[in-house]
Design a protein around this motif. Structure first.
Motif, PDB file in Angstrom:
ATOM      1  N   LEU A  90       0.601  -1.241  -0.703  1.00 46.66           N
ATOM      2  CA  LEU A  90      -0.191   0.048   0.241  1.00 46.66           C
ATOM      3  C   LEU A  90       1.138   1.296   0.413  1.00 46.66           C
ATOM      4  CD1 LEU A  90      -3.336  -1.240   2.488  1.00 46.66           C
ATOM      5  CD2 LEU A  90      -3.557  -0.728   0.094  1.00 46.66           C
ATOM      6  N   VAL A  91       1.789   1.117   0.716  1.00 46.56           N
ATOM      7  CA  VAL A  91       2.903   2.380   0.818  1.00 46.56           C
ATOM      8  C   VAL A  91       3.339   2.431  -1.117  1.00 46.56           C
ATOM      9  CG1 VAL A  91       4.997   3.250   1.641  1.00 46.56           C
ATOM     10  CG2 VAL A  91       3.136   2.266   3.166  1.00 46.56           C
ATOM     11  N   ASP A  98      -3.756   9.722   6.287  1.00 46.69           N
ATOM     12  CA  ASP A  98      -5.752   9.921   5.362  1.00 46.69           C
ATOM     13  C   ASP A  98      -6.327  10.253   3.955  1.00 46.69           C
ATOM     14  OD1 ASP A  98      -5.263  11.104   7.928  1.00 46.69           O
ATOM     15  OD2 ASP A  98      -4.489  12.660   7.477  1.00 46.69           O
ATOM     16  N   ASP A  99      -5.868   9.085   3.301  1.00 46.60           N
ATOM     17  CA  ASP A  99      -6.741   8.241   2.515  1.00 46.60           C
ATOM     18  C   ASP A  99      -7.898   7.677   3.294  1.00 46.60           C
ATOM     19  OD1 ASP A  99      -4.983   9.948   0.507  1.00 46.60           O
ATOM     20  OD2 ASP A  99      -3.698   8.369  -0.374  1.00 46.60           O
ATOM     21  N   GLU A 100      -8.724   7.079   2.080  1.00 43.67           N
ATOM     22  CA  GLU A 100      -9.626   6.540   2.503  1.00 43.67           C
ATOM     23  C   GLU A 100      -9.135   4.845   1.248  1.00 43.67           C
ATOM     24  OE1 GLU A 100     -13.390   7.211   2.214  1.00 43.67           O
ATOM     25  OE2 GLU A 100     -13.822   8.767   3.473  1.00 43.67           O
ATOM     26  N   VAL A 101      -9.518   3.770   1.693  1.00 46.54           N
ATOM     27  CA  VAL A 101      -8.902   2.055   0.806  1.00 46.54           C
ATOM     28  C   VAL A 101      -9.993   1.807   1.154  1.00 46.54           C
ATOM     29  CG1 VAL A 101      -7.479   0.742   1.188  1.00 46.54           C
ATOM     30  CG2 VAL A 101      -6.194   2.975   1.273  1.00 46.54           C
ATOM     31  N   ALA A 112      -7.825  -4.999   6.924  1.00 46.95           N
ATOM     32  CA  ALA A 112      -8.048  -3.785   7.607  1.00 46.95           C
ATOM     33  C   ALA A 112      -6.687  -3.267   8.412  1.00 46.95           C
ATOM     34  CB  ALA A 112      -8.816  -3.630   7.850  1.00 46.95           C
ATOM     35  N   ASN A 113      -5.614  -3.675   8.377  1.00 49.14           N
ATOM     36  CA  ASN A 113      -5.087  -3.202   9.439  1.00 49.14           C
ATOM     37  C   ASN A 113      -3.317  -2.775   8.626  1.00 49.14           C
ATOM     38  OD1 ASN A 113      -5.703  -3.791  12.246  1.00 49.14           O
ATOM     39  ND2 ASN A 113      -5.176  -6.042  11.557  1.00 49.14           N
ATOM     40  N   ALA A 114      -3.604  -3.298   7.998  1.00 48.90           N
ATOM     41  CA  ALA A 114      -1.917  -2.985   6.609  1.00 48.90           C
ATOM     42  C   ALA A 114      -2.336  -1.397   6.477  1.00 48.90           C
ATOM     43  CB  ALA A 114      -2.694  -3.552   5.643  1.00 48.90           C
ATOM     44  N   VAL A 115      -3.867  -1.321   5.910  1.00 49.37           N
ATOM     45  CA  VAL A 115      -4.592  -0.190   5.630  1.00 49.37           C
ATOM     46  C   VAL A 115      -4.209   1.224   6.559  1.00 49.37           C
ATOM     47  CG1 VAL A 115      -6.642   1.770   5.332  1.00 49.37           C
ATOM     48  CG2 VAL A 115      -6.518  -0.374   3.983  1.00 49.37           C
ATOM     49  N   TYR A 116      -4.262   0.807   7.804  1.00 49.46           N
ATOM     50  CA  TYR A 116      -4.027   1.546   8.814  1.00 49.46           C
ATOM     51  C   TYR A 116      -2.912   1.823   8.989  1.00 49.46           C
ATOM     52  CZ  TYR A 116      -9.145   1.345  11.657  1.00 49.46           C
ATOM     53  OH  TYR A 116     -10.329   1.232  11.190  1.00 49.46           O
TER      54      TYR A 116
END
Ligand SMILES: *Cc1c(COP(=O)(O)O)cnc(C)c1O
Length: 394
Positions: A90-91, A98-101, A112-116
């Protein structure tokens, strides 16, 4: 797969008898067991004897080649876990603070954790009955309602945040409709990062999972089809991204004979050679395990066909699933819980699907679309013992 089973009776006794008929008599029977019947000990001893146990070594390079090959991609970057792989994917995809995924609600919490971890916020979307995974048509309609294109990016009109990526997850190894998702994502300028943690060896229209997204994350945790003990990998066709990923997993250290310089904040995410050695031996078993898992799924399907109120989940049309976990659908939550009590009471480790992401307390304030299919599926899914060795005797 049908939306609901109406006006139908349900026969739990027949279901339990059918499941039992497929399984050996030993108890307890785990949901999914790793198995080391190849060259694992030889390769591990080689690491110890040569001293190459850590982040540099020939096994980790070989492991990267193997995972890329099986995923139909040019490059593989080994990581300490599937979660770490998804995080840096994701990076590298450019997901910013502050993006949404977009993440399907029917997934394991790591998605979901990886998005956070990337500083962004998961935005939950629905699955479809045919694949259990993200529904690209529902997503398209939903984006049409809540999003707008501005400056070449998708923006959530309700929250004011950019929607930068979408993370389809191939549930129990069964492929999401990736061709359609690619169209939707392209139109909305959203990058596709596959959570292919469960789908090593699965394909859709002949194309391996992991090769559809810009990037994909694979897991080699102990309960996956093959394991490195703990571990993961990012796969991609993009050479520049692969180079950056390798840099990010190795503290962004600049190559030099003696200087210790780093050019960005990065991670210690490199898979140790020891774990990769285990993984290389496991890769030699993969095709055999996949064949055995398929035989087991076929045996479950034969045994469960015709039992009132019961559907065995088959791979979607045009797909070859790896049947990482077998799934049976019962009529409702009461039937699910009763079956789980009974099977676990007999030492057969069956389990429900994950609690969907939007019901977890720390995700309560995340944006979400309609999740009716997710909720219906969660009420009905029971996973059955799925170790490859169970398919050796059917
Ligand atoms: C296993 C899994 C992961 C990654 O898990 P790790 O234990 O960190 O390797 C990510 N997403 C899904 C859907 C998974 O099943």
């Amino acid at each position: 797969m049908t939306a609901a089973l109406k006006n139908t009776s349900y026969d739990e006794d027949a279901l339990v008898a059918a499941v039992t008929s497929v399984l050996p008599g030993s108890r307890p029977l785990p949901l999914h067991e790793p198995e080391f019947i190849g060259r694992e000990k030889e390769y591990l001893a080689d690491c110890i004897d040569t001293g190459w146990v850590s982040s540099v070594g020939s096994y980790v390079d070989r492991f990267e080649t193997l995972v890329a090959e099986k995923s139909g991609t040019r490059f593989g970057v080994a990581c300490v876990s599937g979660t770490a792989a998804l995080h840096i994917a994701l990076v590298a995809a450019g997901v910013s603070r502050d993006d949404e995924v977009l993440v399907q609600a029917l997934t394991f919490v790591a998605s979901a954790n990886a998005v956070y971890h990337a500083g962004a916020l998961p935005h939950f979307v629905d699955s479809e009955y045919a694949t259990l995974g993200l529904d690209p048509d529902a997503l398209d309609a939903y984006l049409g309602e809540i999003a707008e294109l501005r400056d070449g990016a998708a923006w959530n009109r309700l929250t004011g945040r950019r929607i930068s990526a979408v993370v389809p997850m191939h549930v129990f190894g069964h492929p999401v409709r990736m061709e359609r998702l690619a169209e939707v994502a392209e139109r909305w300028h959203i990058i596709v990062v596959e959570d292919a943690a469960e789908s090593l060896g699965s394909s859709r229209n002949g194309r391996p999972m992991g090769s559809f997204g810009k990037l994909a994350a694979v897991s080699f945790n102990g309960n996956k089809t093959i394991t490195t003990g703990g571990g993961g990998a990012v796969v991609t066709d993009d050479e520049a991204l692969a180079k950056h990923l390798k840099h990010l997993t190795t503290t962004a250290k600049l190559p030099h004979r003696w200087a210790f310089d780093h050019d960005e904040v990065a991670y210690n995410y490199r898979l140790p050679n020891l774990n990769a050695a285990l993984g290389c031996a496991q890769f030699e078993m993969l095709d055999r395990f996949l064949a055995e898992k398929r035989a087991l799924a076929e045996a479950y399907e034969r045994a469960l066909t015709g039992i009132p109120g019961v559907e065995f989940f088959r791979e979607p049309d045009g797909c070859r699933g790896n049947y990482w976990l077998n799934a049976v659908l019962v009529p409702d939550r009461a039937a699910r819980d009763s079956l789980l009590e009974r099977l676990n009471g007999e030492g057969i480790h069956a389990r429900p699907c994950w609690t969907p992401m939007h019901e977890l307390p720390f995700n309560r304030d995340c944006p979400r679309g309609p999740l009716g299919v997710t909720e219906a599926l969660v009420d009905r899914i029971v996973n059955l013992p799925s170790s490859a060795k169970l398919g050796r005797r059917v």
